[in-house]
Write a protein that holds these residues in place. Structure first.
Motif, PDB file in Angstrom:
ATOM      1  N   GLY A 179       0.799  -1.223   0.000  1.00 41.27           N
ATOM      2  CA  GLY A 179       0.000   0.000   0.000  1.00 41.27           C
ATOM      3  C   GLY A 179       0.831   1.272   0.000  1.00 41.27           C
ATOM      4  N   ASN A 180       2.094   1.177  -0.375  1.00 40.56           N
ATOM      5  CA  ASN A 180       2.998   2.331  -0.395  1.00 40.56           C
ATOM      6  C   ASN A 180       3.118   2.909  -1.802  1.00 40.56           C
ATOM      7  N   ILE A 181       1.982   3.183  -2.425  1.00 48.20           N
ATOM      8  CA  ILE A 181       2.010   3.643  -3.816  1.00 48.20           C
ATOM      9  C   ILE A 181       2.668   5.011  -3.948  1.00 48.20           C
ATOM     10  N   ASP A 182       2.507   5.882  -2.955  1.00 47.23           N
ATOM     11  CA  ASP A 182       3.114   7.210  -3.060  1.00 47.23           C
ATOM     12  C   ASP A 182       4.635   7.123  -3.071  1.00 47.23           C
ATOM     13  N   ASP A 183       5.191   6.219  -2.257  1.00 49.17           N
ATOM     14  CA  ASP A 183       6.647   6.052  -2.222  1.00 49.17           C
ATOM     15  C   ASP A 183       7.178   5.557  -3.566  1.00 49.17           C
ATOM     16  N   VAL A 184       6.526   4.541  -4.119  1.00 39.47           N
ATOM     17  CA  VAL A 184       7.013   3.995  -5.387  1.00 39.47           C
ATOM     18  C   VAL A 184       6.713   4.944  -6.545  1.00 39.47           C
ATOM     19  N   ARG A 185       5.642   5.721  -6.446  1.00 44.35           N
ATOM     20  CA  ARG A 185       5.332   6.696  -7.506  1.00 44.35           C
ATOM     21  C   ARG A 185       6.473   7.701  -7.645  1.00 44.35           C
ATOM     22  N   ALA A 186       7.012   8.159  -6.527  1.00 45.04           N
ATOM     23  CA  ALA A 186       8.134   9.100  -6.573  1.00 45.04           C
ATOM     24  C   ALA A 186       9.355   8.463  -7.235  1.00 45.04           C
ATOM     25  N   ARG A 187       9.611   7.193  -6.930  1.00 44.40           N
ATOM     26  CA  ARG A 187      10.750   6.506  -7.525  1.00 44.40           C
ATOM     27  C   ARG A 187      10.555   6.283  -9.026  1.00 44.40           C
ATOM     28  N   ILE A 188       9.332   5.909  -9.413  1.00 46.93           N
ATOM     29  CA  ILE A 188       9.046   5.692 -10.839  1.00 46.93           C
ATOM     30  C   ILE A 188       9.148   7.018 -11.590  1.00 46.93           C
ATOM     31  N   ALA A 189       8.636   8.089 -11.007  1.00 47.93           N
ATOM     32  CA  ALA A 189       8.731   9.403 -11.655  1.00 47.93           C
ATOM     33  C   ALA A 189      10.198   9.798 -11.852  1.00 47.93           C
ATOM     34  N   ALA A 190      11.050   9.508 -10.876  1.00 48.59           N
ATOM     35  CA  ALA A 190      12.469   9.826 -11.002  1.00 48.59           C
ATOM     36  C   ALA A 190      13.126   9.017 -12.119  1.00 48.59           C
ATOM     37  N   ILE A 191      12.755   7.754 -12.226  1.00 43.55           N
ATOM     38  CA  ILE A 191      13.323   6.902 -13.284  1.00 43.55           C
ATOM     39  C   ILE A 191      12.850   7.372 -14.654  1.00 43.55           C
ATOM     40  N   PHE A 192      11.565   7.670 -14.785  1.00 37.78           N
ATOM     41  CA  PHE A 192      10.993   8.025 -16.081  1.00 37.78           C
ATOM     42  C   PHE A 192      11.142   9.506 -16.427  1.00 37.78           C
ATOM     43  N   ARG A 193      11.826  10.286 -15.592  1.00 32.54           N
ATOM     44  CA  ARG A 193      12.020  11.710 -15.903  1.00 32.54           C
ATOM     45  C   ARG A 193      12.873  11.901 -17.153  1.00 32.54           C
ATOM     46  N   ARG A 194      13.626  10.887 -17.504  1.00 36.42           N
ATOM     47  CA  ARG A 194      14.486  10.942 -18.692  1.00 36.42           C
ATOM     48  C   ARG A 194      13.690  10.756 -19.986  1.00 36.42           C
ATOM     49  N   THR A 195      12.481  10.238 -19.865  1.00 41.45           N
ATOM     50  CA  THR A 195      11.647   9.965 -21.034  1.00 41.45           C
ATOM     51  C   THR A 195      10.767  11.174 -21.323  1.00 41.45           C
ATOM     52  N   SER A 196       9.909  11.048 -22.305  1.00 47.80           N
ATOM     53  CA  SER A 196       8.987  12.145 -22.619  1.00 47.80           C
ATOM     54  C   SER A 196       7.934  12.267 -21.516  1.00 47.80           C
ATOM     55  N   ALA A 197       7.303  13.433 -21.454  1.00 51.42           N
ATOM     56  CA  ALA A 197       6.244  13.662 -20.460  1.00 51.42           C
ATOM     57  C   ALA A 197       5.105  12.662 -20.658  1.00 51.42           C
ATOM     58  N   GLY A 198       4.797  12.327 -21.906  1.00 53.39           N
ATOM     59  CA  GLY A 198       3.743  11.366 -22.190  1.00 53.39           C
ATOM     60  C   GLY A 198       4.095   9.965 -21.705  1.00 53.39           C
ATOM     61  N   LEU A 233      15.994   1.551 -19.347  1.00 50.80           N
ATOM     62  CA  LEU A 233      17.428   1.321 -19.189  1.00 50.80           C
ATOM     63  C   LEU A 233      18.137   1.216 -20.536  1.00 50.80           C
ATOM     64  N   ALA A 234      17.503   0.584 -21.511  1.00 44.60           N
ATOM     65  CA  ALA A 234      18.109   0.469 -22.846  1.00 44.60           C
ATOM     66  C   ALA A 234      18.208   1.832 -23.531  1.00 44.60           C
ATOM     67  N   ALA A 235      17.171   2.647 -23.372  1.00 50.22           N
ATOM     68  CA  ALA A 235      17.148   3.964 -24.025  1.00 50.22           C
ATOM     69  C   ALA A 235      17.938   5.012 -23.249  1.00 50.22           C
ATOM     70  N   HIS A 236      18.021   4.828 -21.937  1.00 50.42           N
ATOM     71  CA  HIS A 236      18.664   5.825 -21.071  1.00 50.42           C
ATOM     72  C   HIS A 236      19.565   5.119 -20.055  1.00 50.42           C
ATOM     73  N   PRO A 237      20.774   4.744 -20.461  1.00 47.51           N
ATOM     74  CA  PRO A 237      21.673   4.017 -19.540  1.00 47.51           C
ATOM     75  C   PRO A 237      21.944   4.771 -18.237  1.00 47.51           C
ATOM     76  N   ASP A 238      21.802   6.104 -18.269  1.00 49.37           N
ATOM     77  CA  ASP A 238      22.034   6.878 -17.055  1.00 49.37           C
ATOM     78  C   ASP A 238      20.940   6.654 -16.002  1.00 49.37           C
ATOM     79  N   ALA A 239      19.884   5.960 -16.350  1.00 51.11           N
ATOM     80  CA  ALA A 239      18.819   5.643 -15.389  1.00 51.11           C
ATOM     81  C   ALA A 239      19.192   4.471 -14.497  1.00 51.11           C
ATOM     82  N   ARG A 240      20.310   3.827 -14.798  1.00 51.52           N
ATOM     83  CA  ARG A 240      20.667   2.614 -14.061  1.00 51.52           C
ATOM     84  C   ARG A 240      20.795   2.855 -12.552  1.00 51.52           C
ATOM     85  N   ALA A 241      21.364   3.976 -12.148  1.00 49.68           N
ATOM     86  CA  ALA A 241      21.531   4.241 -10.709  1.00 49.68           C
ATOM     87  C   ALA A 241      20.181   4.308 -10.009  1.00 49.68           C
ATOM     88  N   ASP A 242      19.206   4.967 -10.619  1.00 46.59           N
ATOM     89  CA  ASP A 242      17.871   5.050 -10.022  1.00 46.59           C
ATOM     90  C   ASP A 242      17.186   3.688  -9.992  1.00 46.59           C
TER      91      ASP A 242
END
Length: 131
Positions: free
Chosen positions: A24-43, A81-90
């Motif tokens: 039930g910790n969706i807010d915690d994981v949402r922040a992590r997913i947003a950080a990982i996907f910040r490298r992609t398009s807004a869509g 990860l394939a499109a943005h290798p710099d996402a590996r740390a996140d």
């Protein structure tokens, strides 16, 4: 093409996405997913967060298996990860963290009033399971 270690990291991170959702910790994981996907398009980022919400609802209603959701997130994280290798740390950070569990600490139980009380009063922690 990603190496086996990168795929293992993405798979571990996907497993932790499921752990967060189940706890039930969706807010915690949402922040992590947003950080990982910040490298992609807004869509793409919005789509990932929508899928996260849908998966949380489906898991809570038991209309999807954990294996299916893990496979979906492994694919999503591997693609990032394939499109943005710099996402590996996140992604590695998500893979190495543990979702916080919800705990209830009951310190004392006192039985007052009339009637039979099996076990009497209990003081200290009450644990589920065996140590």
């Amino acid at each position: 093409m990603l190496d086996a270690t990168a795929i293992a990291v993405a798979t571990g991170a996907a497993g932790n996405v499921i752990a967060y959702l189940i706890q039930g910790n969706i807010d915690d994981v949402r922040a992590r997913i947003a950080a990982i996907f910040r490298r992609t398009s807004a869509g793409h980022r919005a789509e990932a967060l929508r899928v996260l919400d849908e998966d949380a609802a489906a898991l809570s209603q038991q209309t999807v298996s954990q294996a299916d959701v893990t496979a979906r997130w492994t694919g999503l994280l591997t693609a990032v990860l394939a499109a943005h290798p710099d996402a590996r740390a996140d992604i590695e950070a998500l893979a190495s963290t543990t979702a916080a569990t919800k705990t209830v600490n009951i310190g004392s139980q006192h039985n007052h009033g009339g009637g039979t009380f099996i076990g009497g009063d209990h003081h200290g922690d009450i644990h589920n399971g065996r140590d």
